[in-house]
Design an enzyme around this catalytic site. Structure first.
Site, PDB file in Angstrom:
ATOM      1  N   ILE B  49       2.733 -88.889 -52.559  1.00 18.13           N
ATOM      2  CA  ILE B  49       2.899 -87.446 -52.382  1.00 18.13           C
ATOM      3  C   ILE B  49       2.293 -86.711 -53.572  1.00 18.13           C
ATOM      4  O   ILE B  49       2.487 -87.101 -54.721  1.00 18.13           O
ATOM      5  CB  ILE B  49       4.390 -87.083 -52.227  1.00 18.13           C
ATOM      6  CG1 ILE B  49       4.912 -87.659 -50.910  1.00 18.13           C
ATOM      7  CG2 ILE B  49       4.603 -85.566 -52.279  1.00 18.13           C
ATOM      8  CD1 ILE B  49       6.392 -87.462 -50.706  1.00 18.13           C
ATOM      9  N   HIS B  51       2.931 -83.632 -55.367  1.00 19.33           N
ATOM     10  CA  HIS B  51       4.089 -82.740 -55.410  1.00 19.33           C
ATOM     11  C   HIS B  51       3.699 -81.313 -55.754  1.00 19.33           C
ATOM     12  O   HIS B  51       2.768 -81.075 -56.528  1.00 19.33           O
ATOM     13  CB  HIS B  51       5.098 -83.256 -56.450  1.00 19.33           C
ATOM     14  CG  HIS B  51       5.718 -84.559 -56.073  1.00 19.33           C
ATOM     15  ND1 HIS B  51       6.718 -84.656 -55.132  1.00 19.33           N
ATOM     16  CD2 HIS B  51       5.453 -85.827 -56.484  1.00 19.33           C
ATOM     17  CE1 HIS B  51       7.056 -85.930 -54.994  1.00 19.33           C
ATOM     18  NE2 HIS B  51       6.309 -86.666 -55.799  1.00 19.33           N
ATOM     19  N   GLU B 349       5.996 -91.426 -64.963  1.00 18.00           N
ATOM     20  CA  GLU B 349       6.652 -91.675 -63.668  1.00 18.00           C
ATOM     21  C   GLU B 349       6.340 -90.485 -62.767  1.00 18.00           C
ATOM     22  O   GLU B 349       5.487 -89.670 -63.091  1.00 18.00           O
ATOM     23  CB  GLU B 349       8.160 -91.847 -63.898  1.00 18.00           C
ATOM     24  CG  GLU B 349       8.797 -90.672 -64.619  1.00 18.00           C
ATOM     25  CD  GLU B 349      10.297 -90.849 -64.816  1.00 18.00           C
ATOM     26  OE1 GLU B 349      10.936 -91.475 -63.972  1.00 18.00           O
ATOM     27  OE2 GLU B 349      10.824 -90.345 -65.809  1.00 18.00           O
ATOM     28  N   SER B 350       7.005 -90.367 -61.641  1.00 14.33           N
ATOM     29  CA  SER B 350       6.758 -89.239 -60.758  1.00 14.33           C
ATOM     30  C   SER B 350       6.950 -87.955 -61.543  1.00 14.33           C
ATOM     31  O   SER B 350       7.901 -87.865 -62.335  1.00 14.33           O
ATOM     32  CB  SER B 350       7.745 -89.280 -59.586  1.00 14.33           C
ATOM     33  OG  SER B 350       7.496 -88.198 -58.728  1.00 14.33           O
TER      34      SER B 350
END
Lengths: 124, 508, 423
Positions: B49, B51, B349-350
């Site tokens: 994704i 974001h 990380e995300s």
């Protein structure tokens, strides 16, 4: 010779009766658990001379595939199957192969021939 | 000894984006990767994704790079020719008490500079996504989020970097630094030593170890945080956009999304684990994922599961440097202090995938600020063209492709409709696919309903033929992951023994 | 190459070849079989063991020998076979897009189509086995192809999950080729394959079978290093504390087959969730006129003999449809699974078909009955047909025949419900 008891599963039909056999060495004395007469015959043969149809492959040179499936023309002595496998591991055919062609005659002196299960055309 | 201006450690999405960004300048750049392919670590198992940016805390580097990164993806996808779709996402409040949290997220998004946010009623949400939980009472809509082909994004960036002059060395593990005083003079790798002026630490899960070998940030630690996923049959779940639950402190929660090929994905959960290579899924974790996803889409059918996987987030513990912002898990994007010649990109990380292109631009700025002249190469070409994908073409185009190269007429993967022509092209591409998994990431073969049942024997034969190796040498993901043990009719196999091993753990 | 055929058959396994043969024999002028592999024959070509043809041919043939017989017959009847070709799409108006390296991408047209794509194997993900994702996890059929056709062994030490026939046959096959099969695990409390295979594949070679056990997880980063065997309770949940690590380098999965119906779905064919295949009538016609289905694409059979029989019926129906003399009779009667029946095929029956002869219904039971059982076909309280069984097991299909004498009662029936119970 002393009598022994053993268990066998009859595979003559899909029902798979669980047989209890009493035998003296290879000789059948008594059988129970069979649903039909064929169970008795199965027990007798399985004790005296157990045999199996054997199917495997052997190498083929210049074929569409590198192996050709083969099988015994008749049931083969069960105790010698691994010996047969070792022997067939050394066999190499040349394409084309015909279905039913004898790959190995009188395998291990048993009188059973090994036949090609299918034809194998030469590769393009 | 080979000398480079810059050595980048790690060919994940961050390392590859940095390599591409640096390939624009008159620098000699080496990208090293311990695995057999680019994008084989954290980048190989994620949610894919892009974001919007309402989730990170305002003032953090995560927030800034998320929003900046998000804006770069249209150009990135156009230049590098990979699949990216701005489908938007919903944060779904299932319980009324979750609704205030949506407004907080919206405020946070506005503070971060996110556009295209809107609050929706449960009714409006259900009108747009009929499969969503009928109890859902409100949603935050973010129009700028998207989904991408994450493997293609990494590969395309690396490929563009390589065609613009970057050297890539696979199966090359970083082992240590050569220091001249406090200056980095080179690196030691599993394939020998190299001289360089700069090292970019994009080592993902191992970024802490790289820092520590340089003697910087002794307190920084990466804790691998596992996320588990299911992949579902595309026929089963027509979804338009991404569905998020209301987030928790550690994670955006278990969401329902889809790959760019239409297969729904559910996950991830979030569990800290000890091993940096422990990508194993657990029964409990998968159960948690399923329950989480069912909360968003109650009609999920377990019979539609076609795949499962687990990925590791490279979660760090760096404090946010912005005064007044209390956040302990920010990205590290810096020129290291206390040593000359090290750029740290850590704790990514995300939303790391989203931020990666912005991180790469930030690295360029950092080097420029450090006095690198960074002369732009006249030959630099930002355009990379994807090789044809049979399944994405119109029938006339498919027919034309097969006319040009008959191998495109032979389907090797039925479920994902991948042809032999595509496989051969990837094996001979600028970054050759030399393993099954490398082909899988490039073409998506083996990712469908039969999970490689049909294609595997065929792909092994094609890899062996094209690489000029024996099928027994073909691997799934590099040495040690061979598929086959020997020819069936090999005569020197170690024979079968009667002994049967096996030891018991636990009772029973 | 023609662009238009009376009958096009998709798939050259036993169902497809029988359909092609029957279509030709029933008057179809031009019949084409499309096969994705490099030669016709289907999965039988890798099933090199014996046991095929016992029911209908009264011969014990190997898979390749069985396949060869029907391929030879089809070719001698003038059936066209297009190999190394994949059907990409089928429309409800019976156009097919086919691609191959040799002929490129072509659009074909058929008056009737027989779907005979067979089935695919259930995978690790579908039974949700946790653990890592190393090399060395194969479905049994993929391993069978590697060993028997491609000529490579996929490992040295095996654990096999699933006591279905393919799993047991692979245990023997791998042992014969020098590999070690550590164990066969079966989640059910009973054997799911044929007893004959248990005796001749496992007992003969000393391969242990563990019932009520499954794989708890897979270990190993790059290649399988071990699997954890775990006992399950009566609802197939792992029993805590029963885990046992079995060192091995390969896990074979023989955990079920799923009819392969992606093309059918695209063609608008309605699928039965119970079978995973199309709803069919007694002639194996699907919900789309002119599209028929034969073999494992309809439901997973236990014996190839029945697949061949079904192929004959489907091929005959397809030829009749192609020639325009399909029977438009009275409304069909639905068949439904009753007590201890998972599904019945066909799912609907035209009573007029009983005028042509007896009609065969095939079904699978839910739970095993070891001992006398009976299968009953009823319309409400009124019994229409009954047959005695010596036993009933989920692994073996049950066949029951509706006699022509049932014509009146079937015609008046609202629905036929089939049950299998203790006798």
């Amino acid at each position: 010779m002393a009598q022994e008891k053993d268990r066998l599963i009859c595979v003559t039909c899909p029902m798979g009766c669980a047989l209890e056999v009493t035998h003296e060495g290879p000789a059948l004395v008594e059988v129970s658990g069979h649903a039909c007469r064929r169970g008795i015959e199965y027990a007798r043969a399985e004790l005296a001379d157990p045999r199996r149809m054997v199917a495997t492959t052997v190498r083929v040179r210049g074929g569409l595939h590198p192996l050709v499936p083969v099988g015994t023309a008749a049931p083969f002595p069960k105790g010698r199957i691994m010996e047969l496998m070792a022997l067939l591991r050394e066999v190499e055919l040349e394409a084309p192969v015909r279905a039913g062609q004898v790959v190995l005659a009188d395998a291990l002196g048993t009188g059973v021939d090994i036949l090609a299960s299918r034809s194998m055309p030469a590769a393009d | 000894m080979q000398t480079y201006d810059v050595v980048i450690i790690g060919a994940g999405v961050v390392g590859c984006m940095v390599a591409r960004a640096l390939s624009r300048y008159d620098l000699s750049v080496l990208l090293i990767e311990k695995e057999a392919d680019v994008g084989a670590g954290t980048s190989s198992a994620n949610t894919a994704i892009v974001h919007a940016g309402y989730d990170p805390m305002p003032g953090t580097l995560k927030a800034a790079l998320n929003v900046a990164g998000n804006r770069m993806w249209d150009t990135l996808a156009a230049e590098l020719d990979f699949a990216f779709e701005r489908r938007g996402d919903y944060v779904v409040a299932v319980e009324p008490e979750e609704v205030p949290r949506l407004e907080l997220l919206r405020q946070q998004g506005i503070a971060n500079g996110v556009t295209g946010l809107a609050m929706l009623s449960g009714e409006e949400l259900r009108r747009r996504e009929p499969l969503v939980n009928p109890r859902a009472c409100a949603a935050l809509w973010a129009s700028t989020s998207g989904i991408c082909d994450p493997f293609a994004a990494v590969l395309a960036a690396a490929e563009n970097a390589v065609t613009n002059g970057v050297t890539l060395m696979l199966e090359t593990a970083f082992e240590g630094f050569h220091m001249e005083g406090r200056r980095i003079a080179g690196v030691r790798t599993s394939r020998g030593s190299l001289r360089c002026r700069w090292v970019v630490n994009a080592a993902g899960l191992y970024a802490d170890e790289v820092m520590h070998k340089a003697g910087v940030r002794p307190d920084f630690a990466i804790t691998p945080r596992r996320g588990e996923y299911y992949v579902l049959d595309r026929a089963q779940l027509p979804l338009r956009s991404v569905l998020f639950p209301v987030p928790t402190d550690v994670s955006k929660g278990i969401l329902v999304t889809a790959t760019v090929h239409g297969n729904p994905i559910v996950g991830p959960n979030a569990r800290d684990v000890a091993g940096k290579e422990d990508r194993s899924a657990t029964r409990e974790g998968l159960e948690e994922v399923w329950q989480g996803a069912e909360r968003l889409v109650p009609s999920l059918d377990p019979r539609s599961i076609i795949g499962l996987f687990a990925g590791l987030r490279a979660a760090g513990n760096a404090r946010c440097l912005t005064p007044g912002v209390d956040y302990g898990h920010d990205f590290v994007v810096e020129i290291a202090e206390g040593v000359h010649g090290l750029v740290n990109l850590a704790g990514i990380e995300s939303p790391g995938l989203t931020a990666a292109p912005a991180i790469a631009e930030r690295v360029v700025e950092l080097l420029r600020d450090a006095g690198e002249p960074l002369r732009e190469k006249r030959s630099w070409n930002p355009i990379r063209r994807a090789r044809p994908r049979f399944r994405d073409l119109l029938p006339e185009q498919q027919a034309e492709l097969v006319r040009r190269d008959p191998l495109y007429g032979r389907i090797v993967c039925r479920c994902e409709m991948v042809t032999e022509g595509e496989i051969v092209a990837e094996i001979h591409a600028p970054i050759p696919a030399r393993t099954y998994d490398a082909l899988k990431r490039r073409t998506w073969l083996g990712t469908g309903r039969c999970q490689g049942g049909f294609d595997t024997p065929r792909v092994l034969a094609i890899l062996a033929r094209e690489l000029g190796i024996s099928p027994v040498q073909v691997t799934k993901k590099g040495p040690g992951s061979e598929f086959l043990s020997r020819p069936t009719k090999d005569t020197d196999w170690s024979g079968t023994g009667p002994e049967r091993a096996g030891h018991r753990v636990g009772g029973g | 190459m023609r662009r238009s055929y009376d009958v096009i058959v998709v798939g050259s396994g036993p169902g497809g070849m029988a359909a092609a043969v029957a279509a030709k024999k029933n008057g179809a002028r031009d019949v084409l079989v499309i096969e994705r592999d490099v030669e016709p024959g289907g999965i039988l070509l890798q099933c090199i063991h014996h046991g095929f043809g016992v029911e209908t041919l009264r011969q014990d043939l190997t898979g390749p020998a069985y396949a060869q017989r029907f391929v030879d017959e089809a070719l001698s009847l003038g059936v066209d076979v297009m190999v190394d070709a994949m059907v990409l799409r089928i429309t409800p108006s019976r156009h097919l897009w086919v691609t191959s390296a040799r002929s490129g991408l072509v659009e074909l047209e058929a008056r009737a189509i027989v779907l005979a794509m067979g089935c695919r194997e259930r995978t690790r993900a579908q039974i949700r086995i946790p653990g890592s994702r190393p090399a060395g996890v194969y479905t049994a059929g993929t391993a069978q192809r590697l060993v028997n056709v491609e000529g490579y062994m996929p490992g040295r030490r095996f654990v096999i999950l699933g006591s279905g026939d393919i799993g047991m046959i692979m245990a023997r096959r791998l042992t014969l080729e020098g590999a070690r099969v550590e164990r066969v695990l079966e989640i059910m409390p009973y054997l799911t394959g044929l007893t004959r295979n248990y005796v001749q594949c496992l007992l003969d070679y000393g391969v242990p079978l563990q019932l009520s056990h499954t794989v708890g997880r897979i270990l190993g980063d790059r290649r399988v290093e071990a699997v954890e065997a775990v006992q399950v309770d009566e609802r197939w949940r792992p029993v805590p504390g029963t885990g046992e690590l079995i060192p091995c380098d390969t896990l074979l999965l023989s955990v079920g087959l799923i009819p392969e119906n992606e093309l059918s779905r695209q063609a608008g064919v309605a699928l039965d969730p119970a079978t995973g295949g199309p709803y069919v009538d007694e002639g194996f016609g699907t919900s789309v006129p002119g599209i028929f289905a034969a073999g494992n694409v309809v439901h997973v059979y236990d014996l190839v003999d029945w697949v061949t029989e079904a192929g004959y019926v489907a091929g005959r129906s397809a030829a009749r449809f192609a020639l325009g003399d399909q029977v438009q009779g009275a409304a069909s009667v639905g068949l439904r699974a009753g007590e201890n029946v998972r599904y019945v095929v066909p799912q609907r029956l035209n009573p007029e078909s009983l005028a042509d002869g007896p009609q065969r219904l095939q079904l699978r039971v839910v739970r095993p009955i070891e001992g006398r059982a009976r299968v009953q076909v009823a319309d409400g309280d009124s019994l229409i047909a009954e047959q005695r069984l010596r036993y009933a097991r989920p692994g073996e299909m049950v066949t029951v025949t509706l006699p022509p004498s049932a014509y009146d009662r079937v015609r008046q029936a609202k629905a036929l419900v089939v049950c299998v119970t203790e006798a």
